[in-house]
Design an enzyme around this catalytic site. Structure first.
Site, PDB file in Angstrom:
ATOM      1  CD  GLU A  39      38.859  31.255  40.001  1.00  0.00           C
ATOM      2  OE1 GLU A  39      39.726  31.264  39.109  1.00  0.00           O
ATOM      3  OE2 GLU A  39      39.123  31.335  41.219  1.00  0.00           O
ATOM      4  CE  LYS A  41      39.192  29.332  45.188  1.00  0.00           C
ATOM      5  NZ  LYS A  41      40.084  30.466  45.529  1.00  0.00           N
ATOM      6  CE  LYS A 102      43.374  30.290  39.132  1.00  0.00           C
ATOM      7  NZ  LYS A 102      42.363  30.852  40.023  1.00  0.00           N
ATOM      8  CD  GLU A 151      48.898  32.245  39.589  1.00  0.00           C
ATOM      9  OE1 GLU A 151      47.716  32.181  39.200  1.00  0.00           O
ATOM     10  OE2 GLU A 151      49.352  31.567  40.529  1.00  0.00           O
ATOM     11  CG  ASN A 171      48.058  34.090  42.881  1.00  0.00           C
ATOM     12  OD1 ASN A 171      47.230  34.683  43.577  1.00  0.00           O
ATOM     13  ND2 ASN A 171      48.074  32.780  42.777  1.00  0.00           N
ATOM     14  CD  GLU A 201      46.256  35.214  38.316  1.00  0.00           C
ATOM     15  OE1 GLU A 201      46.115  34.110  38.859  1.00  0.00           O
ATOM     16  OE2 GLU A 201      47.128  35.436  37.465  1.00  0.00           O
ATOM     17  CB  SER A 202      44.187  35.751  44.735  1.00  0.00           C
ATOM     18  OG  SER A 202      44.288  34.601  43.947  1.00  0.00           O
TER      19      SER A 202
END
Length: 244
Positions: A39, A41, A102, A151, A171, A201-202
């Site tokens: 990603e 970001k 995103k 998500e 997530n 994710e994350s």
């Protein structure tokens, strides 16, 4: 052919491209040994600036060159320092991998923006949408040739998976408190449809976590801050993949 006819003919070709099927995030993850969605970001609401000088014409391409299965690019400007132009810039720099748009998509207009800037897939967040709103946006995304990563964060949200997204994301970060717990992916994985292409994710910072998540049935791993906070995100990705 006069100039007006020529322009209109060209416009028809442009709109055909808008509705054409884009590169597949789903297929890229299924074919990948690493499954990493790297990603781009630059900032977050909880951490502030992660890499304020991060360049969309450099970092996404270095992700591609160093083994990413796909890319995610933050396009929210106010909270994440993103822009739709970052996807355009990445494409112009030579990125051919699938790119996830995103953002916090709540309106159809954002899907057109995603298709126009060169995204392959869009993120829809169950916590932001009613089930009917999500269904409408998912269908429109598919009309535009975009795949959908849906998500979810909690067990009640898992019913959204019935809508048939291309990919199901869990997530690990609570979007209300921003507390992150990777156990969330392990806890919810078995409750998703058996044939779902699962994305965690994350909060993923350790190759061992990716190995464990893969054992639990995940095929995609969205990682941003862990790479972006380093001096060379592409090199950090390469080192991470080497440990897989």
């Amino acid at each position: 052919m006069d100039i007006l006819q020529e322009i209109v003919t060209h416009k028809h070709k442009e709109t055909e491209r808008l509705y054409a099927k884009k590169s597949s995030l789903r297929e890229a993850l299924l074919a990948s040994d690493s499954g990493i969605i790297a990603e781009f970001k630059r900032r977050s609401p909880s951490k502030g600036w992660i890499k304020e000088d991060g360049r969309a014409d450099i970092i996404p391409l270095t992700y591609q060159q160093n083994g990413a299965a796909a890319l995610s690019i933050l396009t929210d400007e106010h909270y994440f320092g993103g822009s739709d132009d970052f996807i355009r810039t990445a494409r112009k720099s030579g990125v051919t991998l699938p790119i996830l748009y995103k953002n916090f998509v709540i309106d159809e207009s954002q899907l057109y923006a995603a298709a126009l800037c060169g995204a392959s897939a869009v993120l829809l967040i169950a916590a932001c949408l009613t089930k009917q709103e999500c269904k409408t946006l998912l269908n429109k995304a598919h009309e535009l040739g975009l795949e959908v990563l849906l998500e979810m964060h909690s067990e009640p949200e898992l019913e959204y998976a019935e809508l048939g997204p291309d990919l199901c994301g869990i997530n690990n970060r609570n979007l209300g408190s921003f507390i992150t717990d990777v156990e969330n992916s392990f806890r919810l994985a078995e409750k998703l449809p058996k044939n779902a292409v699962k994305v965690s994710e994350s909060g993923i910072s350790n190759p061992e976590t990716v190995k464990a998540l893969r054992q639990a049935g995940f095929r995609g791993f969205l990682i941003g801050e862990n790479f972006m906070k380093t001096a060379n995100p592409g090199l950090a990705l390469k080192e991470f993949i080497s440990k897989l």
